[in-house]
Design an enzyme around this catalytic site. Structure first.
Site, short mmCIF file in Angstrom:
data_model
loop_
_atom_site.label_atom_id
_atom_site.label_comp_id
_atom_site.label_asym_id
_atom_site.label_seq_id
_atom_site.Cartn_x
_atom_site.Cartn_y
_atom_site.Cartn_z
N GLY A 229 0.82 -1.20 0.00
CA GLY A 229 0.00 0.00 0.00
C GLY A 229 0.85 1.25 0.00
CG ASP A 230 0.98 5.87 -1.31
OD1 ASP A 230 1.29 6.47 -0.27
OD2 ASP A 230 1.15 6.35 -2.45
CG PHE A 231 3.34 5.76 4.12
CD1 PHE A 231 3.53 6.94 3.43
CD2 PHE A 231 4.47 5.02 4.48
CE1 PHE A 231 4.79 7.39 3.09
CE2 PHE A 231 5.74 5.46 4.14
CZ PHE A 231 5.89 6.65 3.45
CG HIS A 249 15.23 11.17 5.66
ND1 HIS A 249 16.49 10.69 5.92
CD2 HIS A 249 14.65 10.26 4.84
CE1 HIS A 249 16.66 9.54 5.28
NE2 HIS A 249 15.55 9.26 4.62
#
Length: 340
Positions: A229-231, A249
């Site tokens: 998934g994509d956070f 960062h």
């Protein structure tokens, strides 16, 4: 009156020409010098023949590695790994951290040639600068570069993972999820030290094949899972401990605050978010490594940078965390433990 020490140019010249020593080590890793010597000492001719060194280069190259304290040479001319090189630069050992050096050689060394352009424009100088495509999407299309990148991230995380597993009190914790955790070095270290804990990595789907190889090699396939998934856009898996290591960062301030808010909302009461990075000291004088990595984020991301403990503590409290404790790890890295 004491006589002042004379001012000489040597320190400046050594600093300015430091890329020579850096590239010498990177080439040694690429050639497999330390892996070839892991079985014991070798003379120059046999070692050069195995790794493919030309007779013109072999003596100076190997002796340069001796002078850099990564090889030893016996009186009879036998070359050996130093203890640190044998532990950390032999590809066949689980303690191998050369993946990050392989990635630096393949990607970052060339990108840093454009640091001046990055300083003047604020624009990244990586694959995105050449193709215009998103960084991870571009990199994942090249199987070799993608594997090198993931192994490189794992190389950085491996010693940090051991330090984190030992430093944090995992008593009573049940499930740890590393958000953007690459191959899972941190949860793997935690699970090895805490047999009652399970874990997962939440990562982009293209990471899964390399992750599964890593987990299988470490015998953790039954306790360490993968969530694709994509956070930024997908729900976070349930956990009582989240880890964001070398994640904040990569992003600008708005994106960092979004991720911290999202982690806070998903954690149960009493849950912990662990953030670690090469955080810059508040006076911005001492952590040279963190400052260099911040310049690397300038080159390699669209909005990323390193940050101070004071910065991240303020962001965490803004997200709602009631307690945030900063503790030094190793090698210029700091962990902040934030409790909901």
């Amino acid at each position: 009156m004491p006589v002042n020490d004379p001012i000489t140019p040597e320190p400046l010249l050594q600093l300015g020409l430091g890329f020579m020593a850096s590239k010498t080590l990177l080439s040694a890793v690429e050639l497999g010098i330390f892996t070839a010597l892991a079985g014991g000492g070798r003379n120059r001719e046999s070692l050069a023949a195995e790794v493919g060194l030309h007779p013109r280069s072999s003596a100076d190259f190997l002796d340069a590695l001796v002078s850099l304290d990564v090889l030893d040479r016996d009186e009879d001319g036998t070359y050996r790994n130093t203890a640190a090189a044998d532990l950390f630069l032999d590809r066949n050992k689980p303690s191998y951290v050369g993946g990050i050096l392989e990635m630096a050689d393949a990607r970052l060394f060339g990108f840093w040639n454009n640091l001046t352009d990055a300083l003047k424009t604020g624009a990244p100088q990586n694959e995105v600068a050449h193709s215009g495509a998103p960084f991870f999407a571009t990199l994942s299309q090249d199987p070799i570069a993608w594997r090198n990148f993931l192994n490189g991230m794992n190389g950085v995380s491996t010693p940090l993972a051991g330090a984190l597993a030992a430093d944090f009190d995992w008593t009573g914790r049940r499930h740890v999820v590393d958000l953007g955790g690459a191959l899972g070095a941190v949860p793997a270290a935690v699970l090895r030290a805490n047999p009652d804990i399970t874990g997962a990595v939440f990562e982009l789907p293209p990471v899964r094949p390399v992750f599964e190889e890593f987990v299988a090699a470490h015998g953790l396939a039954d306790r360490l899972a993968f969530h694709g998934g994509d956070f930024f856009s997908d729900p976070l898996p349930e956990a009582d401990v989240y880890v964001m290591g070398q994640i904040l960062h990569d992003w600008n301030l708005e994106q960092r605050r979004f991720l911290l808010d999202k982690a806070y909302a998903a954690l149960p009461e009493g849950g912990t978010l662990i953030v670690y990075d090469a955080m810059i000291d508040d006076e911005r004088r001492r952590n040279t490594y963190g400052l260099m990595l911040s310049l690397n984020m300038l080159i390699d991301t669209e909005g990323g940078s390193e940050y101070t403990v004071t910065d991240v503590t303020r962001w965490l409290r803004g997200a709602g965390f009631r307690k945030a404790e900063a503790r030094p790890l190793i090698g210029g890295y700091t962990a902040v433990y934030a409790t909901k």
